[in-house]
Design an enzyme around this catalytic site. Structure first.
Site, PDB file in Angstrom:
ATOM      1  N   THR A  66      -2.728  24.803  54.952  1.00  0.00           N
ATOM      2  CA  THR A  66      -3.431  24.838  53.765  1.00  0.00           C
ATOM      3  C   THR A  66      -4.638  23.598  53.537  1.00  0.00           C
ATOM      4  O   THR A  66      -5.400  23.634  52.421  1.00  0.00           O
ATOM      5  CB  THR A  66      -2.438  24.773  52.441  1.00  0.00           C
ATOM      6  OG1 THR A  66      -1.631  23.731  52.838  1.00  0.00           O
ATOM      7  CG2 THR A  66      -1.597  26.120  52.744  1.00  0.00           C
ATOM      8  N   ARG A  67      -4.394  22.706  54.375  1.00  0.00           N
ATOM      9  CA  ARG A  67      -5.137  21.467  54.183  1.00  0.00           C
ATOM     10  C   ARG A  67      -5.435  20.731  55.434  1.00  0.00           C
ATOM     11  O   ARG A  67      -4.601  20.492  56.111  1.00  0.00           O
ATOM     12  CB  ARG A  67      -4.483  20.333  53.376  1.00  0.00           C
ATOM     13  CG  ARG A  67      -5.665  19.353  52.591  1.00  0.00           C
ATOM     14  CD  ARG A  67      -5.087  18.568  51.451  1.00  0.00           C
ATOM     15  NE  ARG A  67      -4.785  19.486  50.310  1.00  0.00           N
ATOM     16  CZ  ARG A  67      -5.594  19.712  49.430  1.00  0.00           C
ATOM     17  NH1 ARG A  67      -6.872  19.310  49.330  1.00  0.00           N
ATOM     18  NH2 ARG A  67      -5.620  20.661  48.446  1.00  0.00           N
ATOM     19  N   ILE A  74      -2.844  18.327  57.727  1.00  0.00           N
ATOM     20  CA  ILE A  74      -2.168  17.203  56.716  1.00  0.00           C
ATOM     21  C   ILE A  74      -1.082  17.863  55.682  1.00  0.00           C
ATOM     22  O   ILE A  74      -0.418  17.410  55.229  1.00  0.00           O
ATOM     23  CB  ILE A  74      -2.927  16.376  55.957  1.00  0.00           C
ATOM     24  CG1 ILE A  74      -3.885  16.995  54.985  1.00  0.00           C
ATOM     25  CG2 ILE A  74      -3.737  15.609  56.846  1.00  0.00           C
ATOM     26  CD1 ILE A  74      -4.567  16.127  54.021  1.00  0.00           C
ATOM     27  N   SER A  75      -1.355  19.331  55.715  1.00  0.00           N
ATOM     28  CA  SER A  75      -0.756  20.012  54.696  1.00  0.00           C
ATOM     29  C   SER A  75      -0.535  21.461  55.047  1.00  0.00           C
ATOM     30  O   SER A  75      -1.367  21.925  55.613  1.00  0.00           O
ATOM     31  CB  SER A  75      -0.953  19.954  53.257  1.00  0.00           C
ATOM     32  OG  SER A  75       0.055  20.408  52.449  1.00  0.00           O
ATOM     33  N   SER A  76       0.670  22.086  54.728  1.00  0.00           N
ATOM     34  CA  SER A  76       0.635  23.405  55.147  1.00  0.00           C
ATOM     35  C   SER A  76       1.896  24.036  54.141  1.00  0.00           C
ATOM     36  O   SER A  76       2.745  23.429  53.667  1.00  0.00           O
ATOM     37  CB  SER A  76       1.234  23.845  56.629  1.00  0.00           C
ATOM     38  OG  SER A  76       2.423  23.156  56.836  1.00  0.00           O
TER      39      SER A  76
END
Length: 308
Positions: A66-67, A74-76
């Site tokens: 997601t990021r 860095i984000s999921s």
């Protein structure tokens, strides 16, 4: 998605099954990246075929990136079946207060809030962009737990003490501050190396301590960011045969003993102990020290971990 998770052996708890059935995952992933981050699928794509791909992916049993920043994830949004297993292993009871480390998309916090109520859930993330989007996603789905921008390695004492702490990022060590923010008997569940450690917090003569074993489940998450923890490092495997270096359980042992055993020593231990599974390993945090161990916390196989 829920039928697939149930078929895989998770969501036997009716409360968690209801949460997964009723919390709409697509609201938490309005866009995500595929193809190694080179393609973005999003909910408002004017191409109906691409929009349909986005929706199918939102309800597939897989992780979603997601990021991405400077080519680094860095984000999921984690794989739903793994999330289900982690939430069931957390052993939540009515009235518990939960701290989540790593807000991600907000989906996990929504599942917790569905089960326990908004006031019982606190989620913390270091990145203000992540917390802002998580807060927005949660509100769109009708949930309003506390979403905090802060260093997850330090916890969030203002809303403690907590009965449960769950991390959705890989730890290099167990922050002592988490233990201090827990009630005696609390449970901490967190990714560590390539597994999931389940710790029970107790009150001892010299303060709180924690101990527990790894689950058998493999788990791969983005690393915990923020002071005062060191970054997770991937050990080199050039010194061992490739067929061994690519073995999931051997790589788990390598990462767990990084800094204590070199690859040849790890291989010798692994072969001598007949390729032990994750559930034979554990972690103890006590008296300002913490260590990983095989079979017995006081046995011959133990490796120091960094402390914070």
């Amino acid at each position: 998605m829920v039928r697939s998770i149930v078929a895989g052996g998770a969501l036997g708890d009716p409360g968690w099954r209801a949460a997964f059935e009723e919390v709409p995952r697509h609201l938490f992933v309005p866009y995500y990246f595929v193809g190694g981050g080179y393609e973005r699928l999003w909910c408002e794509d004017p191409d109906p075929d691409r929009q349909a791909r986005w929706l199918r992916g939102a309800y597939a049993d897989g992780p979603l990136a997601t990021r991405i920043r400077d080519g680094e994830l860095i984000s999921s949004s984690s794989q739903p079946s793994l999330m289900a297993r982690m939430l069931e292993e957390l052993d939540i009871q009515e009235g518990h207060r939960v701290l989540e480390i790593g807000a991600g998309s907000g989906y996990n916090a929504a599942l917790l809030a569905h089960r326990l109520g908004d006031d019982a859930v606190t989620t913390v993330d270091l990145d203000p962009e992540i917390t802002e989007s998580a807060r927005r996603h949660l509100a769109a789905a009708g949930y309003h737990p506390a979403v905090i921008t802060g260093d997850g390695a330090r916890g969030w004492p203002r809303r403690g003490p907590y009965d449960r702490i769950i991390a959705t990022c890989t730890l290099p060590c167990v922050p002592q501050s988490w233990l201090e923010q827990c009630v005696p008997g609390a449970r901490i569940l967190a990714p560590f190396a390539t597994g999931l450690i389940a710790l029970r917090v107790r009150e001892g003569a010299h303060g709180k301590y924690a101990e527990g074993r790894f689950l058998h489940t493999a788990a791969y998450f983005v690393p915990l960011r923020g002071a005062p923890v060191r970054p997770v490092r991937r050990p080199h495997t050039r010194a061992v045969p490739r067929r061994v270096s690519e073995n999931d359980l051997f790589r788990f042992l390598l990462e767990l003993t990084e800094g204590s055993l070199d690859p040849r020593e790890a291989l010798s231990l692994w072969q001598r102990e007949k390729r032990p599974g994750r559930e034979r390993f554990g972690i103890t945090v006590r008296d300002g020290r913490q260590w990983a161990w095989l079979d017995d916390p006081e046995g011959p196989y133990a490796w120091p971990l960094p402390t914070v």
